[in-house]
Scaffold this motif. Sequence first.
Motif, PDB file in Angstrom:
ATOM      1  N   ASN A   6       0.735  -1.370  -0.090  1.00 29.27           N
ATOM      2  CA  ASN A   6       0.182  -0.020  -0.139  1.00 29.27           C
ATOM      3  C   ASN A   6       0.791   1.411  -0.025  1.00 29.27           C
ATOM      4  OD1 ASN A   6      -2.216  -1.697  -0.025  1.00 29.27           O
ATOM      5  ND2 ASN A   6      -2.560  -1.317   2.281  1.00 29.27           N
ATOM      6  N   TRP A   8       3.885   1.858   1.226  1.00 32.53           N
ATOM      7  CA  TRP A   8       4.973   2.099   2.101  1.00 32.53           C
ATOM      8  C   TRP A   8       6.433   1.899   1.695  1.00 32.53           C
ATOM      9  CZ3 TRP A   8       5.129   4.843   6.281  1.00 32.53           C
ATOM     10  CH2 TRP A   8       3.687   5.285   6.709  1.00 32.53           C
ATOM     11  N   TRP A  15       9.284   8.819   4.725  1.00 35.67           N
ATOM     12  CA  TRP A  15       8.790   8.539   6.133  1.00 35.67           C
ATOM     13  C   TRP A  15       9.873   8.625   7.155  1.00 35.67           C
ATOM     14  CZ3 TRP A  15       4.426   8.423   8.624  1.00 35.67           C
ATOM     15  CH2 TRP A  15       4.550   7.746   9.988  1.00 35.67           C
ATOM     16  N   THR A 115      -1.132   1.953  13.088  1.00 39.24           N
ATOM     17  CA  THR A 115      -0.988   0.882  12.080  1.00 39.24           C
ATOM     18  C   THR A 115      -2.407   0.508  11.632  1.00 39.24           C
ATOM     19  OG1 THR A 115      -0.810  -0.827  13.507  1.00 39.24           O
ATOM     20  CG2 THR A 115       1.191   0.071  12.619  1.00 39.24           C
ATOM     21  N   ASP A 118      -3.735   1.277   8.298  1.00 41.85           N
ATOM     22  CA  ASP A 118      -2.912   0.767   6.982  1.00 41.85           C
ATOM     23  C   ASP A 118      -3.226  -0.459   6.806  1.00 41.85           C
ATOM     24  OD1 ASP A 118      -0.950   3.064   6.605  1.00 41.85           O
ATOM     25  OD2 ASP A 118      -0.724   2.901   8.901  1.00 41.85           O
ATOM     26  N   ASP A 120      -5.048  -3.872   5.498  1.00 38.71           N
ATOM     27  CA  ASP A 120      -6.349  -4.211   4.850  1.00 38.71           C
ATOM     28  C   ASP A 120      -7.341  -5.026   5.490  1.00 38.71           C
ATOM     29  OD1 ASP A 120      -5.239  -2.962   2.850  1.00 38.71           O
ATOM     30  OD2 ASP A 120      -4.484  -4.412   1.658  1.00 38.71           O
ATOM     31  N   TRP A 176      -5.851   7.073  -1.186  1.00 39.60           N
ATOM     32  CA  TRP A 176      -4.433   7.379  -1.390  1.00 39.60           C
ATOM     33  C   TRP A 176      -4.420   8.744  -0.438  1.00 39.60           C
ATOM     34  CZ3 TRP A 176      -0.765   3.817  -2.390  1.00 39.60           C
ATOM     35  CH2 TRP A 176      -1.213   2.967  -2.791  1.00 39.60           C
ATOM     36  N   ILE A 184       0.468   6.878   0.575  1.00 44.04           N
ATOM     37  CA  ILE A 184       0.109   5.597   1.204  1.00 44.04           C
ATOM     38  C   ILE A 184      -1.487   5.783   1.203  1.00 44.04           C
ATOM     39  CG2 ILE A 184       2.059   5.341   2.559  1.00 44.04           C
ATOM     40  CD1 ILE A 184       0.292   6.399   5.017  1.00 44.04           C
ATOM     41  N   ASN A 186      -4.763   4.575   2.689  1.00 46.55           N
ATOM     42  CA  ASN A 186      -5.169   4.705   4.481  1.00 46.55           C
ATOM     43  C   ASN A 186      -6.565   3.966   4.309  1.00 46.55           C
ATOM     44  OD1 ASN A 186      -3.389   7.283   5.898  1.00 46.55           O
ATOM     45  ND2 ASN A 186      -2.856   5.018   5.736  1.00 46.55           N
TER      46      ASN A 186
END
Length: 238
Positions: A6, A8, A15, A115, A118, A120, A176, A184, A186
């Motif tokens: 995704n 990252w 980041w 997290t 982030d 799925d 996105w 990323i 989300n």
Amino acid sequence: MQDAINGWAASAEAWMDSQGAEGDFARRWILDRVMLERVEAQQPKARAALDVGCGEGRFCRLLRDRGIPATGLEPVEALRTQAEALDPTGRYCAGQAEALPFDDGSFDLVVSYLTLIDIDGLEEALAEMVRVLRPGGQLLIANINPFCSAGGWVKDAEGRSLHFAADRYLEIRAEWQEWAGIRILNWHRPMEAYMQPLLRAGLRLTHFSEPAPHGGPAERVEKYTRLPWFHIMEWRKD
Ligand SMILES: C[S@@+](CC[C@H](N)C(=O)[O-])C[C@H]1O[C@@H](n2cnc3c(N)ncnc32)[C@H](O)[C@@H]1O
């Protein structure tokens, strides 16, 4: 692999820059203090911790510095490599929250530090976190408030934030997000999507807070206080 987890993998460098040594504004001035207070309030002290989606490992290092050996689980190689470089004696593993590569009851502290939006497979991930937690253990979650992930600031022509508009609150969706070279995916989910699986699993909510900043640049503090972006939850497995 799942759009390089995704976004990252492609965002890892930006980041890490955004975090610096002490974490970004939210971590340094809002979340770390309460997260660490909750960890330190646990009696007996945790002997084995898991940080799910540990990024470049900052919270694992904070736990280590408090005498709590932490395992960091991180699917993105560049972030894991940095975590290992900054903490050569630490334990960092590849993997995803939806299928944790650990035995049942392996940890007395499981951390999900920003997290859940982030991930799925939220229901699978929460079930896995509960599975690897020992009876008596603590699940500590920092998460984005769903009323924030459901919207954005409405700005005037000069870019000043007028008010925040949330919409389609009950509609689960992934979008996105882009800022500072980071791009990323989300998830927005309503609050019940996080609460229900943990209640169904029989966990007890033992702490809930929406902490205010305890310092930091005045304009950031003022903006954050208008709309607190994060909450912290501590759950116990009996
Ligand atoms: C916002 S960052 C937070 C990193 C770290 N916890 C922190 O607070 O600095 C989200 C992290 O979740 C990881 N992640 C994304 N999908 C994941 C999944 N399915 N399982 C575990 N971690 C995942 C990302 O690679 C990224 O490191």
